[in-house]
Write a protein that holds these residues in place. Structure first.
Motif, short mmCIF file in Angstrom:
data_model
loop_
_atom_site.label_atom_id
_atom_site.label_comp_id
_atom_site.label_asym_id
_atom_site.label_seq_id
_atom_site.Cartn_x
_atom_site.Cartn_y
_atom_site.Cartn_z
N ASP A 1 -7.55 28.75 101.28
CA ASP A 1 -6.32 27.87 101.68
C ASP A 1 -4.86 28.49 101.93
OD1 ASP A 1 -7.65 25.20 100.73
OD2 ASP A 1 -7.22 25.83 98.57
N VAL B 1 -10.64 34.91 109.63
CA VAL B 1 -10.11 33.41 109.68
C VAL B 1 -10.72 32.34 108.62
CG1 VAL B 1 -9.75 31.41 110.92
CG2 VAL B 1 -9.26 33.88 111.74
N GLU B 2 -12.26 32.72 108.76
CA GLU B 2 -13.21 32.06 107.62
C GLU B 2 -12.59 32.05 106.37
OE1 GLU B 2 -14.97 29.18 108.46
OE2 GLU B 2 -14.40 29.55 110.41
N LYS C 1 -9.60 30.16 105.65
CA LYS C 1 -9.73 28.69 105.40
C LYS C 1 -10.25 28.47 103.88
CE LYS C 1 -11.02 27.68 110.05
NZ LYS C 1 -12.62 27.25 110.90
N LYS C 2 -11.09 29.43 103.48
CA LYS C 2 -11.76 29.10 102.12
C LYS C 2 -10.69 29.33 101.13
CE LYS C 2 -15.66 30.99 99.31
NZ LYS C 2 -16.46 32.06 99.28
N ASP D 1 -10.81 25.13 117.56
CA ASP D 1 -9.86 25.01 116.42
C ASP D 1 -8.79 24.92 116.95
OD1 ASP D 1 -8.33 25.52 114.15
OD2 ASP D 1 -9.66 27.26 113.24
N GLU E 1 -2.75 29.28 105.21
CA GLU E 1 -2.54 28.88 106.40
C GLU E 1 -2.41 29.95 107.50
OE1 GLU E 1 0.73 25.79 106.55
OE2 GLU E 1 1.16 26.35 104.50
N TYR E 2 -2.95 29.65 108.71
CA TYR E 2 -3.19 30.70 109.69
C TYR E 2 -2.96 29.98 111.09
CZ TYR E 2 -7.70 28.41 110.57
OH TYR E 2 -8.64 27.28 111.07
N ASN F 1 -5.84 25.40 115.25
CA ASN F 1 -4.73 26.55 114.87
C ASN F 1 -5.11 27.72 115.82
OD1 ASN F 1 -3.80 25.07 112.74
ND2 ASN F 1 -5.76 25.55 111.73
#
Length: 431
Positions: free
Chosen positions: A32, A25-26, A29-30, A53, A34-35, A55
């Motif tokens: 870009d 998941v990180e 994020k890094k 979080d 979407e999750y 999300n």
């Protein structure tokens, strides 16, 4: 790209499996991506730096082991401490009866004891898929019930689904189901659940081949990998056990499987080493302190040579690894299960990231972990892994080990590199 992750274990849960999903998941994020995440409430936890979080969607579930509904995440301030001098607690006959009853009840929960979370996860998943419209569903096990929710959503909404099996569902090397009936049921049921997956994902080549043969579905290899973590501050009460002037510490973190990892043989040989050089200490950090304390006593070993510590948060465990002198891995001993040859403990990759000498207690095993270690050594200017097949002259073997601190040979095993390979699979069209 939009990805819906389904995993029973996720932050603030503290395990090697949840850490892998957290890292994924990180990575999203890094990059870009979407999750959304569907996971379970943990209850009390020890992740002091945990931040919710928006999300991540948590669902409640009933824990039959505790006969309690888990419906919150709450930080527990209780401290971990050195337990090397404490005696193991006695278990009364009443507690033994309760434990037996729970074991019987849990045996009726299939495919795992966490199946109750699926009902709420499906309901939450319906809403997320309708509103979020993911391009990919990514589920991760153990527990296998994560795939039940993913299979339901993939079939209902026609969404591409990747099913990650960090351990085999059928012929599992830990569960060791010897019953023909159980084996038959697991093969039939796992095929029924996973037939909607366009890709399987696993962590070893042995399992990749096994899963492709069993499920007739393409399987992608994404090794557990290591994260380039910075050293976090660890309380002095813990670090002083590891860092002492003139001490040389061999550290083991996490779970031990006594039936298939010969910790007993290592302890006996290490005790002989420490008796020759008292500066050596063996430190264990994990949830089996009582087991090791009992074993040390039964083997009549010198307790002064051993430091036993309870579980610590993942970030602290990684920091302790970086402060130790040597890091121990116990290879999986021969057993009749072919899948056992694919066992590569997640800690092996953590140790690579810590960039400290790795001691592989191998004792003549021939499997993927051994092959991986040999290949890493061949690519290194010196060596990363000291492969020990016999404990004779252990002190001499360790002190003559020439370790290479060059990380170039293991860069491919970083989680970022491994997840980039996975991301490429996400963008491929279904075959």
């Amino acid at each position: 790209m939009k990805v819906l992750v389904i995993s029973f274990r996720f932050a603030p849960f503290n395990s090697i499996g949840s850490n892998r999903v957290n890292a994924l998941v990180e990575f999203f994020k890094k990059n870009d991506i979407e999750y959304k995440v569907i996971t379970s409430y943990v209850g009390k936890h020890r992740q002091k730096d945990f931040l919710p979080d928006k999300n991540v969607h948590y669902v409640s579930w009933f824990d039959f082991r505790k006969f309690k509904k888990i419906k919150y995440n709450e930080y527990d301030e209780s401290e971990n401490r050195d337990n090397s001098s404490k005696s193991a607690p006695k278990i009364s006959w009443k507690i033994k009866i309760v434990l037996l009853v729970k074991k019987i009840l849990l045996s009726f929960l299939y495919p795992d004891p966490y199946i109750t979370w699926v009902f709420n996860a499906k309901s939450v998943g319906d809403k997320i898929v309708r509103n979020f419209a993911p391009d990919v569903i990514y589920s991760s096990s153990y527990p296998y019930s994560s795939h039940i929710t993913a299979s339901y959503l993939s079939k209902k909404y026609k969404v591409k689904w990747f099913a990650e099996l960090r351990d085999p569902w059928v012929d599992n090397h830990v569960k060791k189901n010897n019953s023909f009936f159980i084996d038959f049921v697991e093969r039939k049921y796992s095929k029924r659940v996973l037939k909607y997956a366009c890709r399987l994902v696993t962590v070893s080549n042995v399992w990749k081949k096994s899963f492709e043969n069993l499920y007739n579905t393409p399987c992608h290899l994404v090794r557990n990998g290591y994260v380039n973590n910075k050293v976090v501050s660890v309380k002095a009460s813990k670090t002083h056990l590891i860092i002492k002037q003139n001490n040389k510490t061999i550290l083991y973190t996490g779970s031990i499987f006594p039936e298939n990892q010969n910790i007993e043989s290592f302890l006996i040989n290490f005790n002989e080493l420490a008796c020759k050089n008292s500066n050596y200490k063996f430190c264990y950090v994990g949830g089996q302190v009582n087991y090791l304390r009992t074993l040390i006593r039964e083997l009549n070993l010198n307790r002064e040579n051993f430091i036993l510590m309870d579980k610590v948060p993942y970030s602290e465990s990684v920091s302790l690894q970086k402060q130790a002198d040597f890091l121990l891995v116990l290879n999986w001993m021969n057993d009749k299960n072919d899948n056992a040859k694919g066992v590569i403990p997640g800690k092996f990759y953590e140790y690579l990231g810590a960039n400290k000498p790795i001691l592989l207690w191998n004792e003549g095993q021939n499997n993927e972990l051994l092959d991986l270690s040999i290949n890493i050594n061949k690519k290194s200017s010196g060596k990363k892994v000291l492969i020990i097949n016999q404990g004779n002259s252990l002190l001499k073997i360790i002190e003559s080990f020439c370790y290479s601190y060059d990380m170039e040979a293991v860069q491919q095993y970083s989680r970022e590199k491994q997840f980039n390979l996975l991301l490429l699979e996400f963008y491929k069209k279904n075959e």
